[in-house]
Design a protein around this motif. Sequence first.
Motif, PDB file in Angstrom:
ATOM      1  N   ALA A  99      32.183  11.579 -64.307  1.00  0.00           N
ATOM      2  CA  ALA A  99      30.932  12.210 -63.865  1.00  0.00           C
ATOM      3  C   ALA A  99      30.976  13.729 -63.931  1.00  0.00           C
ATOM      4  O   ALA A  99      30.132  14.403 -63.347  1.00  0.00           O
ATOM      5  CB  ALA A  99      30.601  11.761 -62.450  1.00  0.00           C
ATOM      6  N   SER A 100      31.967  14.280 -64.656  1.00  0.00           N
ATOM      7  CA  SER A 100      32.002  15.743 -64.795  1.00  0.00           C
ATOM      8  C   SER A 100      30.772  16.202 -65.574  1.00  0.00           C
ATOM      9  O   SER A 100      30.233  15.449 -66.402  1.00  0.00           O
ATOM     10  CB  SER A 100      33.270  16.174 -65.540  1.00  0.00           C
ATOM     11  OG  SER A 100      33.205  15.759 -66.889  1.00  0.00           O
ATOM     12  N   PRO A 101      30.316  17.427 -65.332  1.00  0.00           N
ATOM     13  CA  PRO A 101      29.123  17.902 -66.050  1.00  0.00           C
ATOM     14  C   PRO A 101      29.281  17.824 -67.561  1.00  0.00           C
ATOM     15  O   PRO A 101      28.332  17.463 -68.273  1.00  0.00           O
ATOM     16  CB  PRO A 101      28.977  19.356 -65.580  1.00  0.00           C
ATOM     17  CG  PRO A 101      29.657  19.390 -64.244  1.00  0.00           C
ATOM     18  CD  PRO A 101      30.780  18.404 -64.337  1.00  0.00           C
ATOM     19  N   GLU A 102      30.484  18.126 -68.053  1.00  0.00           N
ATOM     20  CA  GLU A 102      30.697  18.103 -69.504  1.00  0.00           C
ATOM     21  C   GLU A 102      30.567  16.685 -70.051  1.00  0.00           C
ATOM     22  O   GLU A 102      29.928  16.446 -71.086  1.00  0.00           O
ATOM     23  CB  GLU A 102      32.084  18.665 -69.852  1.00  0.00           C
ATOM     24  CG  GLU A 102      32.278  20.134 -69.524  1.00  0.00           C
ATOM     25  CD  GLU A 102      32.669  20.389 -68.066  1.00  0.00           C
ATOM     26  OE1 GLU A 102      32.721  19.419 -67.273  1.00  0.00           O
ATOM     27  OE2 GLU A 102      32.912  21.550 -67.725  1.00  0.00           O
ATOM     28  N   ALA A 103      31.185  15.713 -69.342  1.00  0.00           N
ATOM     29  CA  ALA A 103      31.165  14.324 -69.814  1.00  0.00           C
ATOM     30  C   ALA A 103      29.742  13.759 -69.756  1.00  0.00           C
ATOM     31  O   ALA A 103      29.308  13.043 -70.670  1.00  0.00           O
ATOM     32  CB  ALA A 103      32.111  13.475 -68.980  1.00  0.00           C
ATOM     33  N   VAL A 153      20.943  16.705 -64.830  1.00  0.00           N
ATOM     34  CA  VAL A 153      21.382  16.132 -63.556  1.00  0.00           C
ATOM     35  C   VAL A 153      21.398  14.607 -63.715  1.00  0.00           C
ATOM     36  O   VAL A 153      20.359  14.028 -64.067  1.00  0.00           O
ATOM     37  CB  VAL A 153      20.431  16.533 -62.406  1.00  0.00           C
ATOM     38  CG1 VAL A 153      20.868  15.867 -61.091  1.00  0.00           C
ATOM     39  CG2 VAL A 153      20.378  18.044 -62.256  1.00  0.00           C
ATOM     40  N   PRO A 154      22.543  13.944 -63.478  1.00  0.00           N
ATOM     41  CA  PRO A 154      22.590  12.481 -63.654  1.00  0.00           C
ATOM     42  C   PRO A 154      21.588  11.781 -62.731  1.00  0.00           C
ATOM     43  O   PRO A 154      21.574  12.033 -61.520  1.00  0.00           O
ATOM     44  CB  PRO A 154      24.030  12.115 -63.277  1.00  0.00           C
ATOM     45  CG  PRO A 154      24.800  13.369 -63.470  1.00  0.00           C
ATOM     46  CD  PRO A 154      23.865  14.487 -63.121  1.00  0.00           C
ATOM     47  N   PRO A 155      20.761  10.911 -63.278  1.00  0.00           N
ATOM     48  CA  PRO A 155      19.762  10.215 -62.452  1.00  0.00           C
ATOM     49  C   PRO A 155      20.364   8.992 -61.762  1.00  0.00           C
ATOM     50  O   PRO A 155      20.130   7.857 -62.164  1.00  0.00           O
ATOM     51  CB  PRO A 155      18.686   9.833 -63.470  1.00  0.00           C
ATOM     52  CG  PRO A 155      19.424   9.677 -64.758  1.00  0.00           C
ATOM     53  CD  PRO A 155      20.586  10.628 -64.710  1.00  0.00           C
ATOM     54  N   THR A 156      21.132   9.246 -60.731  1.00  0.00           N
ATOM     55  CA  THR A 156      21.729   8.152 -59.950  1.00  0.00           C
ATOM     56  C   THR A 156      20.625   7.400 -59.196  1.00  0.00           C
ATOM     57  O   THR A 156      19.512   7.916 -59.011  1.00  0.00           O
ATOM     58  CB  THR A 156      22.725   8.709 -58.934  1.00  0.00           C
ATOM     59  OG1 THR A 156      22.014   9.590 -58.053  1.00  0.00           O
ATOM     60  CG2 THR A 156      23.863   9.470 -59.620  1.00  0.00           C
TER      61      THR A 156
END
Lengths: 347, 59
Positions: free
Chosen positions: A13-17, A34-37
Amino acid sequence: MADKGELLEIVDASPEAVMDYFDDRGWGDGLPLVPPTVERVEAMLAACGGADPDEVLSVLPPRFGECTRRMVAINAVLAGCRPDVMPVLVTAARALGHPELNLRGVNATTHPVAPLLIVHGDIATSAGYNSGLGAFGPGNRANATTGRAVRFLLLHVAGARPGPGDASTQGQPAKYSYCVAENTAASPWESYPRSVGVDAPSAITLHCGENPHNFHDMEADHPGPILEKAASVMATLGVNNAPIGQGEYFVGLGPEHAATIASHNWTRRDVQSYLYERARLPAGLYRKQFGSLAWFPWMHEVPDDHLMPATGHPDHFKIFVVGGAGKHSCVVPSWGMTKSVTLAVAP
Amino acid sequence: MVFTTTKFELLTNKVAASFGLPDARIVTVDHPLGGTDRATIERWADAAVDTVVALLTSG
């Protein structure tokens, strides 16, 4: 049955990954996301007052993706929105589906058109939109992320990716994000939505147009010199509206220009009428420059030396106030084959 | 039948599929149409005639 999306598991879940993961799938706009969890999407949906997350708000071409509140929420998270802008985005999603906006054409044209979202009324204040100094520029989260989320709806739901879904020859920066608020507090006239018959505490307008074309007048104490400069920006052969009779021009007056104009008791209608009379070029010039003219029938009947208005009716000049201190204003010409849409905000 | 140019072939196919017509009869001609002289356009049109006829007379 509306598409409810698909749950994906991202190990790193790193920003780069996360960015690589989305980029590999052709998602996003090239900037960090922003990951849509599930939790973040639910927080967005909670701002919709219990409305059905899977109601289809619009069907967006060219992919004809079904745009639901859930889809809006996912894209709002991706764009970095706060939940309090959700009612604006849900309403914008409805507006994108209005036939007169002609989203199919907007996405298919080679012209660099982008939907400008203008936020009006109470929600512009409560959600922190910038209607003042630098409103079209960076530095305000609500403006930046709401405009970005609208673009994500086009990219991810409408399928308007450059090439297979967006034919724009050069694109334009406003295709990243294009959102401002109307500066109602500094406007000498009634709010823009009320002027087009939408009487609501909060509203939005979508106008599919070019980038803002600046004009400035540092000295005038009368409406004429200010509006002459606006007219000269519109009466030009290069804008897509030039050969199109129904084209709209949004005029974003800076508060100081608006105050000068209103100090002479000019109404919004006076401004529209003046621009209609002054934003003109000889009909023969248009005929010489364009083999195909999408004019109203009467426009084809006038002689070459007749001064032809830049658009076919005073109503096509849309006047609103935006910006802060200074003597600058702007014109946002439309793509041409589109009409703006103003709706009351409803979550 | 739809006419498109080489540079917009991908977009045309995507839109046709979106409309539920993945097998739409599409004729692709050279690019660009705008700014190309009439004689060249007519030559491209002549070259496309066999394709048009084939598409119109196929199943």
